[in-house]
Design a protein around this motif. Structure first.
Motif, PDB file in Angstrom:
ATOM      1  N   THR A 123       0.841  -1.192   0.000  1.00 52.58           N
ATOM      2  CA  THR A 123       0.000   0.000   0.000  1.00 52.58           C
ATOM      3  C   THR A 123       0.880   1.247   0.000  1.00 52.58           C
ATOM      4  N   LEU A 124       0.492   2.240  -0.790  1.00 44.82           N
ATOM      5  CA  LEU A 124       1.176   3.530  -0.816  1.00 44.82           C
ATOM      6  C   LEU A 124       0.234   4.605  -0.305  1.00 44.82           C
ATOM      7  N   TRP A 125       0.691   5.363   0.690  1.00 41.28           N
ATOM      8  CA  TRP A 125      -0.027   6.556   1.156  1.00 41.28           C
ATOM      9  C   TRP A 125       0.736   7.770   0.656  1.00 41.28           C
ATOM     10  N   GLU A 143      -3.996  19.205  -2.386  1.00 37.28           N
ATOM     11  CA  GLU A 143      -4.900  18.688  -3.411  1.00 37.28           C
ATOM     12  C   GLU A 143      -4.322  18.876  -4.806  1.00 37.28           C
ATOM     13  N   LEU A 144      -3.782  20.039  -5.080  1.00 38.89           N
ATOM     14  CA  LEU A 144      -3.237  20.322  -6.404  1.00 38.89           C
ATOM     15  C   LEU A 144      -1.928  19.575  -6.640  1.00 38.89           C
ATOM     16  N   GLY A 145      -1.120  19.446  -5.598  1.00 44.04           N
ATOM     17  CA  GLY A 145       0.117  18.683  -5.725  1.00 44.04           C
ATOM     18  C   GLY A 145      -0.168  17.241  -6.088  1.00 44.04           C
ATOM     19  N   TRP A 146      -1.122  16.635  -5.401  1.00 46.69           N
ATOM     20  CA  TRP A 146      -1.496  15.255  -5.710  1.00 46.69           C
ATOM     21  C   TRP A 146      -2.031  15.145  -7.137  1.00 46.69           C
ATOM     22  N   ALA A 147      -2.856  16.107  -7.550  1.00 44.99           N
ATOM     23  CA  ALA A 147      -3.429  16.065  -8.898  1.00 44.99           C
ATOM     24  C   ALA A 147      -2.341  16.028  -9.960  1.00 44.99           C
ATOM     25  N   ASN A 148      -1.245  16.720  -9.722  1.00 47.09           N
ATOM     26  CA  ASN A 148      -0.160  16.743 -10.699  1.00 47.09           C
ATOM     27  C   ASN A 148       0.648  15.447 -10.711  1.00 47.09           C
ATOM     28  N   VAL A 149       0.722  14.767  -9.588  1.00 48.10           N
ATOM     29  CA  VAL A 149       1.531  13.542  -9.510  1.00 48.10           C
ATOM     30  C   VAL A 149       0.709  12.296  -9.834  1.00 48.10           C
ATOM     31  N   HIS A 150      -0.605  12.373  -9.691  1.00 48.24           N
ATOM     32  CA  HIS A 150      -1.463  11.203  -9.919  1.00 48.24           C
ATOM     33  C   HIS A 150      -1.204  10.494 -11.256  1.00 48.24           C
ATOM     34  N   GLY A 156       1.659   1.855 -12.398  1.00 43.77           N
ATOM     35  CA  GLY A 156       0.924   0.706 -11.888  1.00 43.77           C
ATOM     36  C   GLY A 156       0.372   0.831 -10.489  1.00 43.77           C
ATOM     37  N   TRP A 157       0.158   2.076 -10.037  1.00 44.89           N
ATOM     38  CA  TRP A 157      -0.464   2.273  -8.730  1.00 44.89           C
ATOM     39  C   TRP A 157      -1.947   2.571  -8.929  1.00 44.89           C
ATOM     40  N   ASP A 158      -2.805   1.771  -8.303  1.00 45.10           N
ATOM     41  CA  ASP A 158      -4.250   1.912  -8.433  1.00 45.10           C
ATOM     42  C   ASP A 158      -4.807   2.788  -7.317  1.00 45.10           C
ATOM     43  N   TYR A 159      -5.518   3.829  -7.707  1.00 44.94           N
ATOM     44  CA  TYR A 159      -6.155   4.714  -6.732  1.00 44.94           C
ATOM     45  C   TYR A 159      -7.237   3.963  -5.956  1.00 44.94           C
ATOM     46  N   GLN A 160      -7.246   4.138  -4.637  1.00 42.94           N
ATOM     47  CA  GLN A 160      -8.267   3.525  -3.795  1.00 42.94           C
ATOM     48  C   GLN A 160      -9.159   4.560  -3.114  1.00 42.94           C
ATOM     49  N   GLU A 161      -8.557   5.555  -2.494  1.00 45.69           N
ATOM     50  CA  GLU A 161      -9.365   6.572  -1.819  1.00 45.69           C
ATOM     51  C   GLU A 161      -8.500   7.787  -1.490  1.00 45.69           C
ATOM     52  N   CYS A 162      -9.196   8.913  -1.334  1.00 43.73           N
ATOM     53  CA  CYS A 162      -8.534  10.155  -0.940  1.00 43.73           C
ATOM     54  C   CYS A 162      -9.001  10.515   0.465  1.00 43.73           C
ATOM     55  N   CYS A 163      -8.082  10.460   1.419  1.00 44.44           N
ATOM     56  CA  CYS A 163      -8.391  10.830   2.794  1.00 44.44           C
ATOM     57  C   CYS A 163      -7.964  12.281   3.022  1.00 44.44           C
ATOM     58  N   VAL A 164      -8.801  13.017   3.723  1.00 46.17           N
ATOM     59  CA  VAL A 164      -8.579  14.444   3.927  1.00 46.17           C
ATOM     60  C   VAL A 164      -8.232  14.706   5.389  1.00 46.17           C
ATOM     61  N   ALA A 223      -4.147  12.629   2.077  1.00 40.61           N
ATOM     62  CA  ALA A 223      -3.337  11.416   2.147  1.00 40.61           C
ATOM     63  C   ALA A 223      -4.054  10.405   1.275  1.00 40.61           C
ATOM     64  N   VAL A 224      -3.527  10.151   0.090  1.00 36.62           N
ATOM     65  CA  VAL A 224      -4.226   9.352  -0.910  1.00 36.62           C
ATOM     66  C   VAL A 224      -3.679   7.928  -0.898  1.00 36.62           C
TER      67      VAL A 224
END
Length: 347
Positions: free
Chosen positions: A81-83, A88-95, A102-110, A137-138
């Protein structure tokens, strides 16, 4: 790199805590020496340019993180698992980079730091929006693909169905195989969003049933490598771990760190964005078991490593800032000593 930084680097080396290690330097130089991770807690640059080497814009974060994301993917197992912590914008750019590796998105914790976080930081006469009191923390898991008979790689959901179809048996016979009314076809063999990851005992029953009643084959049914019979323990490790806590949602209301937990410098706080230990405890305990390995590539004050140590996990961390490294080293040594004393007292 300055002469002073060079001299500091020469004085520091990897510190070891039993099965764990804290390295001084860039994590990219150490990944190949670390044991495979069950959890990776990434709390790296946010694109604010607050320390040497940090991008000054979120637009540069994808390129900055790319070699790290590739290294994480190479070292990860199906149950990793990767946290990923960021704005929000930083994550959007790295997603997109995370997905590409090969990392599958599961959930976005705030992380909601609360209204008190606004005090003193907001000028109502000049602000042109709502005050920001959150970070994300995604949670990602590894994308697992298995080989069908024709050699093509597919996801686990499609693979399980394909293996049953290979037997030539009607779908509803899977229920008889598992000893259920309709759960096998409704949960394990469906291709819709209601699909369930089959537990090891159900997989073993379906494999045995296909071997007895299905078409003859030299390739064992539900074999992960195409050669060996299904290994129940290996099958359980084909998805990320999750230890559920009732009452916990994806919104974490917790104030920014202050008081005794916050590390101080000669003037102000030592680290601008120290994470609460309680949140690190939750992430690690939810995504791993005792004895597993936790990676913290961008250590800072190593809150994730502290949480790992306190919960009987091994940690592997790196930090490039000399002040942070020294503080984290002292912090981890103190935790380790306290735990040893506690174990002696308990004995």
């Amino acid at each position: 790199m300055t002469k002073r930084t060079n001299s500091v680097r020469n004085l520091r080396q990897t510190l070891r805590f039993k099965e764990s290690a804290l390295a001084f330097g860039n994590a990219n130089d150490f990944y190949e020496t670390w044991q495979a991770p069950t959890v990776i807690v990434s709390d790296g640059p946010y694109g604010l340019g607050k320390y040497p080497g940090e991008p000054v814009s979120v637009k540069a974060l994808a390129e900055w993180y790319a070699p790290h994301v590739a290294a994480w993917a190479k070292a990860a197992r199906p149950d990793t698992t990767l946290w990923f912590w960021n704005s929000e914008l930083g994550w959007a750019n790295v997603h997109p980079i995370l997905e590409a590796h090969g990392w599958d998105y599961q959930e976005c914790c705030v992380w909601d730091k609360g209204i008190a976080h606004v005090a003193g930081n907001c000028n109502s006469k000049t602000i042109r929006g709502t005050p920001v009191v959150t970070e994300v923390a995604v949670r990602y898991t590894r994308k697992v693909q298995l080989a069908k008979v024709d050699g093509s790689l597919v996801g686990i959901k499609e693979w399980v169905r394909a293996e049953w179809q290979r037997s030539g048996l009607p779908m509803n016979r899977a229920n008889e195989a598992c000893g259920v009314a309709n759960a096998a076809t409704r949960k394990y063999l469906t291709q819709c969003h209601l699909w369930y990851f089959p537990p090891a005992d159900a997989m073993a029953k379906m494999a045995a049933y296909c071997a007895k009643h299905g078409l003859p084959t030299t390739r064992p049914y539900f074999s992960l490598d195409g050669k060996s019979p299904l290994d129940a323990q290996l099958w359980e490790r084909m998805r990320a771990k999750w230890n559920h806590s009732h009452g916990v949602t994806n919104v974490w209301t917790s104030p920014a760190v202050h008081g005794a937990e916050r590390f101080k410098a000669s003037s102000g706080y030592l680290h601008a964005n120290q994470k609460p230990l309680a949140l690190m405890d939750f992430q690690i305990c939810a995504s791993s078991d005792i004895g597993d390995n936790v990676w913290e590539p961008f250590g800072g004050l190593c809150s994730a490593s502290v949480a790992a140590l306190r919960s009987n996990r091994s940690f592997f961390a790196a930090e490039v800032n000399p002040e942070y490294f020294d503080a984290a080293s002292q912090r981890l040594h103190q935790i380790a000593q306290n735990l040893e004393v506690r174990h002696v007292d308990a004995a």
